[in-house]
Design a protein around this motif. Structure first.
Motif, PDB file in Angstrom:
ATOM      1  N   GLY A  66       0.763  -0.950  -0.333  1.00  0.00           N
ATOM      2  CA  GLY A  66       0.052  -0.176  -0.002  1.00  0.00           C
ATOM      3  C   GLY A  66       0.624   1.583   0.267  1.00  0.00           C
ATOM      4  O   GLY A  66       0.546   2.369  -0.205  1.00  0.00           O
ATOM      5  N   ALA A  67       2.012   1.036   0.198  1.00  0.00           N
ATOM      6  CA  ALA A  67       3.153   2.337   0.359  1.00  0.00           C
ATOM      7  C   ALA A  67       3.007   2.731  -1.240  1.00  0.00           C
ATOM      8  O   ALA A  67       3.395   1.977  -2.105  1.00  0.00           O
ATOM      9  CB  ALA A  67       4.490   2.263   1.013  1.00  0.00           C
ATOM     10  N   ASP A  68       3.203   4.175  -1.210  1.00  0.00           N
ATOM     11  CA  ASP A  68       3.993   4.716  -2.767  1.00  0.00           C
ATOM     12  C   ASP A  68       4.791   4.201  -2.342  1.00  0.00           C
ATOM     13  O   ASP A  68       6.021   5.424  -2.359  1.00  0.00           O
ATOM     14  CB  ASP A  68       2.942   5.909  -3.062  1.00  0.00           C
ATOM     15  CG  ASP A  68       3.168   6.687  -4.442  1.00  0.00           C
ATOM     16  OD1 ASP A  68       3.929   6.010  -5.606  1.00  0.00           O
ATOM     17  OD2 ASP A  68       3.757   7.530  -4.112  1.00  0.00           O
ATOM     18  N   PRO A  69       5.722   3.427  -4.131  1.00  0.00           N
ATOM     19  CA  PRO A  69       6.812   4.026  -3.881  1.00  0.00           C
ATOM     20  C   PRO A  69       7.680   4.916  -4.332  1.00  0.00           C
ATOM     21  O   PRO A  69       9.114   5.583  -3.803  1.00  0.00           O
ATOM     22  CB  PRO A  69       7.860   2.585  -5.238  1.00  0.00           C
ATOM     23  CG  PRO A  69       6.430   1.860  -5.286  1.00  0.00           C
ATOM     24  CD  PRO A  69       4.905   2.858  -4.716  1.00  0.00           C
ATOM     25  N   ASP A  70       7.037   5.930  -4.766  1.00  0.00           N
ATOM     26  CA  ASP A  70       7.647   7.146  -5.137  1.00  0.00           C
ATOM     27  C   ASP A  70       7.734   8.288  -3.857  1.00  0.00           C
ATOM     28  O   ASP A  70       8.785   8.980  -3.842  1.00  0.00           O
ATOM     29  CB  ASP A  70       6.578   7.862  -6.500  1.00  0.00           C
ATOM     30  CG  ASP A  70       7.076   7.482  -7.507  1.00  0.00           C
ATOM     31  OD1 ASP A  70       7.667   7.763  -8.125  1.00  0.00           O
ATOM     32  OD2 ASP A  70       6.153   7.293  -8.003  1.00  0.00           O
ATOM     33  N   ALA A  71       6.761   7.992  -3.624  1.00  0.00           N
ATOM     34  CA  ALA A  71       7.261   8.692  -1.891  1.00  0.00           C
ATOM     35  C   ALA A  71       8.253   8.279  -1.152  1.00  0.00           C
ATOM     36  O   ALA A  71       8.799   9.566  -0.482  1.00  0.00           O
ATOM     37  CB  ALA A  71       5.621   8.815  -1.193  1.00  0.00           C
ATOM     38  N   VAL A  72       8.632   6.892  -1.276  1.00  0.00           N
ATOM     39  CA  VAL A  72       9.180   6.398  -0.634  1.00  0.00           C
ATOM     40  C   VAL A  72      10.323   6.964  -0.764  1.00  0.00           C
ATOM     41  O   VAL A  72      11.230   7.299   0.489  1.00  0.00           O
ATOM     42  CB  VAL A  72       9.181   4.565  -0.386  1.00  0.00           C
ATOM     43  CG1 VAL A  72      10.293   3.779   0.506  1.00  0.00           C
ATOM     44  CG2 VAL A  72       7.925   4.081   0.688  1.00  0.00           C
ATOM     45  N   ALA A  73      10.330   6.790  -1.968  1.00  0.00           N
ATOM     46  CA  ALA A  73      11.704   7.210  -2.561  1.00  0.00           C
ATOM     47  C   ALA A  73      12.612   9.027  -2.588  1.00  0.00           C
ATOM     48  O   ALA A  73      13.332   8.858  -1.757  1.00  0.00           O
ATOM     49  CB  ALA A  73      11.436   6.877  -4.349  1.00  0.00           C
ATOM     50  N   VAL A  74      11.432   9.203  -1.947  1.00  0.00           N
ATOM     51  CA  VAL A  74      11.808  10.818  -1.949  1.00  0.00           C
ATOM     52  C   VAL A  74      11.959  11.508  -0.545  1.00  0.00           C
ATOM     53  O   VAL A  74      12.829  11.674  -0.323  1.00  0.00           O
ATOM     54  CB  VAL A  74       9.743  11.908  -1.932  1.00  0.00           C
ATOM     55  CG1 VAL A  74      10.426  13.115  -1.551  1.00  0.00           C
ATOM     56  CG2 VAL A  74       9.844  11.827  -3.690  1.00  0.00           C
ATOM     57  N   GLN A  75      10.935  10.434   1.033  1.00  0.00           N
ATOM     58  CA  GLN A  75      11.787   9.782   1.733  1.00  0.00           C
ATOM     59  C   GLN A  75      12.898   9.833   2.380  1.00  0.00           C
ATOM     60  O   GLN A  75      13.538  10.503   2.758  1.00  0.00           O
ATOM     61  CB  GLN A  75      10.364   9.082   2.860  1.00  0.00           C
ATOM     62  CG  GLN A  75      10.714   9.305   4.270  1.00  0.00           C
ATOM     63  CD  GLN A  75      10.224  10.869   4.446  1.00  0.00           C
ATOM     64  OE1 GLN A  75       9.091  11.475   3.632  1.00  0.00           O
ATOM     65  NE2 GLN A  75      10.238  11.925   5.292  1.00  0.00           N
ATOM     66  N   ILE A  76      13.533   8.065   1.037  1.00  0.00           N
ATOM     67  CA  ILE A  76      14.658   8.391   1.062  1.00  0.00           C
ATOM     68  C   ILE A  76      15.657   9.603   1.170  1.00  0.00           C
ATOM     69  O   ILE A  76      16.791   9.341   2.144  1.00  0.00           O
ATOM     70  CB  ILE A  76      15.096   6.925   0.051  1.00  0.00           C
ATOM     71  CG1 ILE A  76      14.196   5.854   0.911  1.00  0.00           C
ATOM     72  CG2 ILE A  76      16.598   6.647   0.710  1.00  0.00           C
ATOM     73  CD1 ILE A  76      14.083   4.372  -0.436  1.00  0.00           C
ATOM     74  N   LEU A  77      15.644   9.867  -0.570  1.00  0.00           N
ATOM     75  CA  LEU A  77      16.678  11.434  -0.342  1.00  0.00           C
ATOM     76  C   LEU A  77      16.099  12.462   0.949  1.00  0.00           C
ATOM     77  O   LEU A  77      17.693  12.829   0.454  1.00  0.00           O
ATOM     78  CB  LEU A  77      15.942  11.809  -1.414  1.00  0.00           C
ATOM     79  CG  LEU A  77      16.738  13.029  -2.524  1.00  0.00           C
ATOM     80  CD1 LEU A  77      17.949  12.143  -2.795  1.00  0.00           C
ATOM     81  CD2 LEU A  77      15.387  13.142  -3.571  1.00  0.00           C
ATOM     82  N   LYS A  78      15.627  12.131   1.541  1.00  0.00           N
ATOM     83  CA  LYS A  78      15.215  13.077   1.953  1.00  0.00           C
ATOM     84  C   LYS A  78      16.215  12.928   3.240  1.00  0.00           C
ATOM     85  O   LYS A  78      16.399  13.545   4.303  1.00  0.00           O
ATOM     86  CB  LYS A  78      14.050  14.085   2.893  1.00  0.00           C
ATOM     87  CG  LYS A  78      13.187  14.456   2.420  1.00  0.00           C
ATOM     88  CD  LYS A  78      12.031  15.317   2.747  1.00  0.00           C
ATOM     89  CE  LYS A  78      10.496  15.688   2.100  1.00  0.00           C
ATOM     90  NZ  LYS A  78       9.243  15.429   2.728  1.00  0.00           N
TER      91      LYS A  78
END
Ligand SMILES: Nc1ncnc2c1ncn2[C@@H]1O[C@H](COP(=O)(O)OP(=O)(O)O)[C@@H](O)[C@H]1O
Ligand SMILES: [Mg+2]
Lengths: 266, 397
Positions: free
Chosen positions: B227-239
């Motif tokens: 259910g998690a959005d990979p794009d959102a997770v990627a943005v979070q990793i970047l941060k």
């Protein structure tokens, strides 16, 4: 022309076409060829128009050997082309054994030509890529199944009739002009036509060869009873026929039976 | 004596016209097949690479995404490093369900097992791995032990030996992977433990040691929570994680995709130009050839060939010539591409998978269809025109 040999379509078209001819008051039923008031004009602009054939009427009965003479440009070739339906008349009717040619579709007209007319041309007309035997059989590629016999044995028989059975496998370029014309004559007979149209068949040949070709025509005429219309370049050949037609400036200026003159000649 | 027979005889007679049609069909079908083969093959290879990666996100050292992409797609050896603490940082990001580290290694030059100069090796962590392990379990019934490797299609054990020797270290080849159409077919998978063991031993045994920097890893594969959005997770990793670049799997190989579509459009352009020129050329040559033969066609009409029969006979010839040319062209193109596929892969810079025979056959059919439609388009008008001419007129002169 045997009507049972015609296609259903052609036959029904013939019935439709017939009353039209009857109205024109022309005889047709007993004639193999019936040309009524046919005109052929070339050129679109009035001032450059040529009237190749000018209101010509001609009726030919089964078994006649008509020799057509006239000066160059008098319309002889055009008249033959009108009879075979190879060219469209500007006016008038062409009826073959009761069938109005131009009431037929292209396919029906082609079929009729294939099954009922044999051609001998003035120019070399064998297909160069085919051998002699194949050339003789060629008309069968476009129909001619009504004949109902083995085409190859018929072609070989015709080749022996014209004395060229040993040339069956040769190619046209290996033959002399006279031999080629004999092959063309064999080809014209393969579908057992009712009419042979020959346009100056011997004009390119020397006198001896011409004599041979004319003898062949005579033999074919006598043995098969086929109707022959032959255009010749010289009036000396008239005596081979049974009827002489003379043309000038697109008109028929003379039409008379030939007395059995030739046999008394030689 | 049939129309077909006449058509066949005619083909050999009109040599120039026949060659023109034959060669144009050959060219068009060959080009069409090459275009299809390379673009479809590249597409397949790319999809396979994404598929095989099996992760939602791959985290690489900052700025190294292009080299890692080319390593994972093309098997180009690469050396990129980041501190191994990053894996803990990534695990702490919201939405990350699994993360597993990998090491990218390069073998010695000219190893005996392989035809590539430097071999690309991927070392994975069997404890946390979720991409390679499932494949191994399904195909081998268990993971790799110390000293065991899985190789690309073209990795082999040298003749007469039991093991592959790398850095004077004996490796057991457990299985081969399916072909990918790139140098990945010459790469190897092994466990972190095997890699470290090989590195340790190489210091004593090999001329040149296999260096794995202490406390470093090359990449982290991430699976996001349901259910998690990979794009959102990627943005979070970047941060949250310093010094890394996360790449979402659908966006993987972006540079290759761009290169591919550029190559595709130029191939389509070349194909259309060739097709267009061929059509004009064939139409001209065909018109000339039929014009030259109009008296003969007039004779055939007199002998009873209908207009339709004349058109049919001419089209049959064109179709026979086109089919012959197209099939030969397509087969030549397929053989050529098959033989030079390695060269093409390095030249155009993207991998491609040679299709199966049935795939090849359908490409051949497409090439044939394009050539046939083109040629028929070019010859229909001249054929109809010559059939409509007045036979009496054609037989004069
Ligand atoms: N296709 C054509 N276009 C224009 N004129 C033609 C054509 N066919 C024949 N003619 C003209 O019609 C006339 C009769 O020609 P033709 O029938 O060939 O005569 P012949 O066979 O008696 O020599 C000639 O004047 C010729 O120039
Ligand atoms: Mg004439």
């Amino acid at each position: 022309m045997k009507s049972e040999a015609m296609t259903e379509e052609a036959a029904s078209s013939a019935r439709q076409g017939a009353p039209e001819i009857a109205d024109a008051g022309q005889p047709s039923a007993e004639h193999v060829i019936s040309v009524a008031d046919v005109t052929k004009r070339y050129g679109s602009k009035k001032e450059v128009q040529v009237t190749a054939v000018d209101t010509v009427s001609l009726a030919v009965s089964r078994g006649e050997f008509v020799v057509i003479t006239g000066r160059s440009g008098s319309g002889k070739t055009t008249l033959l082309n009108l009879i075979s339906g190879l060219t469209t008349p500007t006016a008038g009717h062409v009826v073959l054994d009761g069938v109005e040619l131009w009431s037929l579709s292209d396919r029906q007209r082609s079929r009729l030509r294939n099954e009922h007319i044999g051609f001998v041309f003035q120019f070399p007309s064998l297909v160069p890529s085919l051998n002699v035997l194949e050339n003789v059989m060629l008309p069968r590629a476009f129909g001619g199944n009504h004949v109902g016999d083995d085409v190859e044995s018929r072609a070989r028989m015709l080749l022996s009739t014209v004395g060229l059975e040993e040339k069956a496998a040769a190619h046209p370029r290996q033959l002399s002009a006279g031999q080629q014309q004999r092959v063309v004559l064999a080809r014209s007979l393969v579908n057992r036509p009712t009419i042979i149209l020959a346009d100056e068949p011997s004009s390119n040949l020397d006198e001896t060869t011409e004599q041979e070709i004319m003898e062949l025509f005579e033999r074919v005429h006598e043995t098969t009873g086929v109707t022959i219309l032959m255009v010749t370049h010289t009036s000396q050949l008239i005596s081979w026929g049974t009827r002489s037609v003379r043309m000038a400036a697109g008109r028929i200026i003379g039409d008379e039976p030939v007395a059995q003159a030739r046999s008394t000649q030689d | 004596m049939t129309l077909l027979h006449l058509a066949l005889k005619d083909i050999s007679r009109n040599a120039f016209r026949s060659w023109a049609i034959f060669l144009c069909a050959l060219l068009v079908a060959g080009l069409a097949l090459a275009t299809l083969l390379i673009t479809r093959g590249a597409q397949d290879s790319l999809e396979l690479a994404v598929d095989r990666l099996g992760a939602d996100i791959i985290v690489v050292p900052q700025g190294s995404e292009t080299t890692v992409e080319s390593a994972l797609l093309m098997g180009t050896p690469t050396q990129v490093w980041m501190p191994e603490e990053r894996i803990g940082d990534v695990r702490n990001v919201d939405g990350v369900s699994q993360a597993s580290s990998q090491l990218y290694l390069t073998s010695l030059k000219n190893a005996a097992c392989c035809s590539v100069e430097n071999m690309f090796m991927v070392a994975y962590d069997p404890e946390t791995d979720f991409t390679i392990q499932p494949w191994l379990e399904k195909n081998l019934g268990g993971g790799l032990s110390l000293g065991e490797v899985v190789g690309g299609t073209f990795v082999f054990v040298p003749e007469g030996e039991q093991n592959i020797k790398l850095y004077n270290y004996l490796l057991t080849l457990k299985a081969n992977l399916e072909p990918t159409g790139s140098n990945l077919d010459q790469s190897m998978f092994l466990t972190l433990e095997t890699a470290r063991d090989m590195s340790r031993m190489s210091r004593e045994r090999a001329e040149e040691p296999l260096v794995i920097p202490e406390g470093k890893i090359s990449a982290i594969l991430v699976k996001v929570a349901d259910g998690a959005d990979p794009d959102a997770v990627a943005v979070q990793i970047l941060k949250d994680v310093p010094g890394v670049t996360p790449v979402v799997s659908p966006k993987m190989f972006g540079t290759f995709r761009d290169q591919m579509s550029a190559a595709l459009s130029s191939m389509v352009l070349v194909l259309s130009l060739t097709l267009g020129l061929s059509l004009v050329f064939i139409a001209l040559v065909f018109s000339m050839a039929t014009h030259e033969r109009r008296r003969e066609i007039g004779v055939l009409r007199a002998l009873g060939a209908s207009r339709a029969a004349v058109v049919r006979s001419l089209l049959v010839q064109a179709v026979i010539l086109t089919c012959a040319g197209a099939v030969i062209g397509a087969v030549l193109a397929a053989i050529g591409i098959y033989l030079f596929r390695d060269y093409i892969v390095t030249r155009v810079g993207f991998p491609f998978l040679f299709p199966s025979l049935s795939g090849l056959f359908s490409f051949l059919m497409v090439g044939l269809a394009i050539a046939l439609c083109g040629v028929l388009l070019a010859v229909v008008a001249p054929a109809v025109r010559v059939s409509r001419q007045d036979p009496a007129h054609a037989m004069r002169e």
